[in-house]
Design a protein around this motif. Sequence first.
Motif, short mmCIF file in Angstrom:
data_model
loop_
_atom_site.label_atom_id
_atom_site.label_comp_id
_atom_site.label_asym_id
_atom_site.label_seq_id
_atom_site.Cartn_x
_atom_site.Cartn_y
_atom_site.Cartn_z
N TYR A 17 -73.30 40.22 -33.96
CA TYR A 17 -73.39 41.44 -34.87
C TYR A 17 -74.09 41.01 -36.18
CZ TYR A 17 -73.46 45.62 -37.81
OH TYR A 17 -73.66 46.63 -38.67
N ASN A 60 -77.52 38.97 -35.41
CA ASN A 60 -78.50 39.96 -35.27
C ASN A 60 -78.88 41.02 -36.48
OD1 ASN A 60 -79.49 40.47 -32.19
ND2 ASN A 60 -77.33 40.11 -32.10
N ASP A 61 -78.00 41.21 -37.19
CA ASP A 61 -78.27 41.88 -38.30
C ASP A 61 -78.97 41.22 -39.42
OD1 ASP A 61 -77.41 44.46 -40.11
OD2 ASP A 61 -76.69 42.80 -41.34
N SER A 62 -78.77 40.05 -39.66
CA SER A 62 -79.56 39.17 -40.46
C SER A 62 -80.94 38.89 -40.29
CB SER A 62 -78.78 37.58 -40.53
OG SER A 62 -79.50 36.79 -41.12
N GLN A 102 -82.42 42.47 -40.90
CA GLN A 102 -82.34 42.65 -42.43
C GLN A 102 -83.61 42.03 -43.28
OE1 GLN A 102 -81.30 45.14 -43.98
NE2 GLN A 102 -80.00 46.01 -42.32
#
Length: 284
Positions: A245, A248-250, A253
């Motif tokens: 998570y 993928n979030d990095s 963003q």
Amino acid sequence: MKHFKLILTLMRIIVAILFVANVIFMIQLYNSIKERYINDVEQCLSRADQIETVDRIIDAGLVGDDDVVWIQIGLQKSDVGSTMNAEQLREMDYSQRFRRVDKQIMSMIAQHLHDDHYVNRLKKPDIPKMEEAFRRDLNFSGYYPAEVHIVEPGATLEYSSDLWEIIYRINNDIAYYAYISPLTNNIIREMGGVIMTSALIALVLTFGFWYLLHVIARQRTIEEMKDDFTNNMTHELKTPIAIAYAANDSLLQFPDSSDEVRTKKYLTAALEQLSKLSGLVESI
């Protein structure tokens, strides 16, 4: 689990109370049978006293030409109830009512034999002869004590403290003290059925209670193992999910199409964690 512990404690208390109550009832039953036995022993002692006293009266020549000691007893009809012959008494199995009458008559005979008309003209009682008659009558009644002793008031006798003491009174005065071995074996045999059934019930309850606790303890162990497994697996599953998570979030963003190394590194980390997560799922 809290309610279960409370119920279990209440069950233990109830079982303990029932066990104590059963012991108390058994003791009461024992004392009741013992009291009945003592009454029988008193009648045996009364008959032995009458036999010995009659023999002394005959030896003293205080009888007629037929060597029979005649005693007149006045009994009203209410004392004995309806007149019955021997056959009718046998048919009624000589009930407790007639046993009480028999005891009453024996008591009246003893009073007449020990009145001033005879006592002041007789020799001292023959205690060994009375003991012999006493033992014989006890055996006839089904009692076989190892020790049988009779003493007059004021006399001393060294005896073990576990002997039963029977006080024989005539005209409310103590005539003799009798000591016999406890008839505990007779009482235990009579209570045998009650004791055996109570013991079996206690064993069944004890086994059932133990088995219940054993099953409950086993269930608690399985439940604890399940909780530990769930907690451990939850932790193991959360770790790769969190890493994937975060990677993928990095990328979402902070996208940077020119930095392929960074993108490949994060995607590779996410792929490795997803692969690890797939392996954990397969293991479960």
